[in-house]
Design an enzyme around this catalytic site. Structure first.
Site, mmCIF file in Angstrom:
data_model
loop_
_atom_site.group_PDB
_atom_site.id
_atom_site.type_symbol
_atom_site.label_atom_id
_atom_site.label_comp_id
_atom_site.label_asym_id
_atom_site.label_seq_id
_atom_site.Cartn_x
_atom_site.Cartn_y
_atom_site.Cartn_z
ATOM 1 N N LYS A 205 61.729 36.108 35.949
ATOM 2 C CA LYS A 205 61.246 37.194 35.131
ATOM 3 C C LYS A 205 61.246 36.782 33.480
ATOM 4 C CE LYS A 205 62.191 41.006 38.215
ATOM 5 N NZ LYS A 205 63.039 42.279 38.623
ATOM 6 N N ARG A 240 66.016 38.599 45.859
ATOM 7 C CA ARG A 240 64.689 38.919 45.821
ATOM 8 C C ARG A 240 64.056 37.770 44.945
ATOM 9 N NH1 ARG A 240 60.266 41.496 43.430
ATOM 10 N NH2 ARG A 240 58.509 42.234 45.067
#
Length: 261
Positions: A205, A240
């Site tokens: 991210k 995840r």
């Protein structure tokens, strides 16, 4: 939880797995790396993205779910905020629903989860993807996250979802700036007040790119692995990720040091 995006515009792997053969190959690759659950999504939720209609999302997701369910012996989660997509994916072989809205965008989602018996991942966000990064200021970030998730849990219970079918996700990168994401990671253990397993999604991210000066998502593996190990230390149970094997190794090592009680 291995990420498999059937989208043209996801921030890291958009366009990579639109071809069913490529998607199946990636699923098999993740199985070989020790994935426990494959999360399949047909709509990008990256900051600034625009949504797709449910017909297109069904077209992207359902055939892939059906094919992978038939050929890979791992559970499948469908990453969607639309109840119809979730329902059709479950009929095709998915066993979990990963709702990044925490049951807020579609009032029928909780009912679908209850009626099908699907597992349910509830995430915190602030609005849809096209506006969520315009609202990153909080007076009490962890308090807001916990309240939002607690309300989502109550919505699930009211629809008949069983307690042991629910896990929670603080929504790293969703309606939070880099400082907010770091605060969540520092205080992740506070989510145990909700009494449900914690899912952590930090893989590749943008906040990692800012920390490490790595503009390309594929360059953020080591930063992701660090967050996985630190997440284990604070009691997270599900991770995840795009890169299954290195994150699995990090989690298993961290669990050996910090056994879950």
């Amino acid at each position: 939880m291995g990420i498999l995006n059937i989208t043209p515009d996801s921030f890291s792997d958009g366009g990579c797995y639109l071809d069913p053969d490529c998607a199946l190959k990636q699923a098999r690759n993740m199985v070989e790396q020790g994935v426990d659950l494959i999360d399949i999504g047909g709509e990008s939720t990256r900051p600034g993205s625009t949504g797709v209609d449910e017909e297109e999302e069904v077209r992207r997701v359902v055939p892939i779910v059906e094919r992978i369910a038939a050929q890979c012996a791992v559970p499948i989660s469908v990453d969607t905020t639309k109840s119809r997509v979730a329902h059709e994916a479950i009929l095709a072989g998915a066993e979990f629903i990963n709702d990044v809205s925490g049951l807020r965008f579609d009032s029928e989602m909780a009912r679908v989860a209850a009626q099908t018996g699907a597992g349910l991942f509830l995430m915190h966000t602030r609005g849809r993807s096209d506006i969520m990064q315009k609202r990153t200021d909080y007076a009490d970030l962890l308090g807001d996250v916990c309240r939002y998730l607690a309300e989502g849990i109550e919505l699930a219970y009211a629809a008949g979802v069983e307690e042991d079918r629910i896990a929670v996700d603080p929504g790293v990168g969703f309606g939070k700036d880099a400082a907010g994401n770091l605060e969540i990671l520092r205080r992740l253990a506070e989510l145990h007040c909700l009494g449900r397993p914690i899912l952590l999604g930090t893989s590749r991210k943008a906040f990692l790119g800012k920390i490490l000066d790595r503009p390309q998502p594929c360059e953020r593996l080591f930063g992701t692995v660090a967050t996985t190990a630190l997440g284990v230390a604070q009691g997270a149970r599900i991770f995840r990720v795009h890169d299954v094997a290195p994150n699995r190794d990090a989690a298993l090592t961290a669990w050996a040091i910090h056994p879950y009680v």
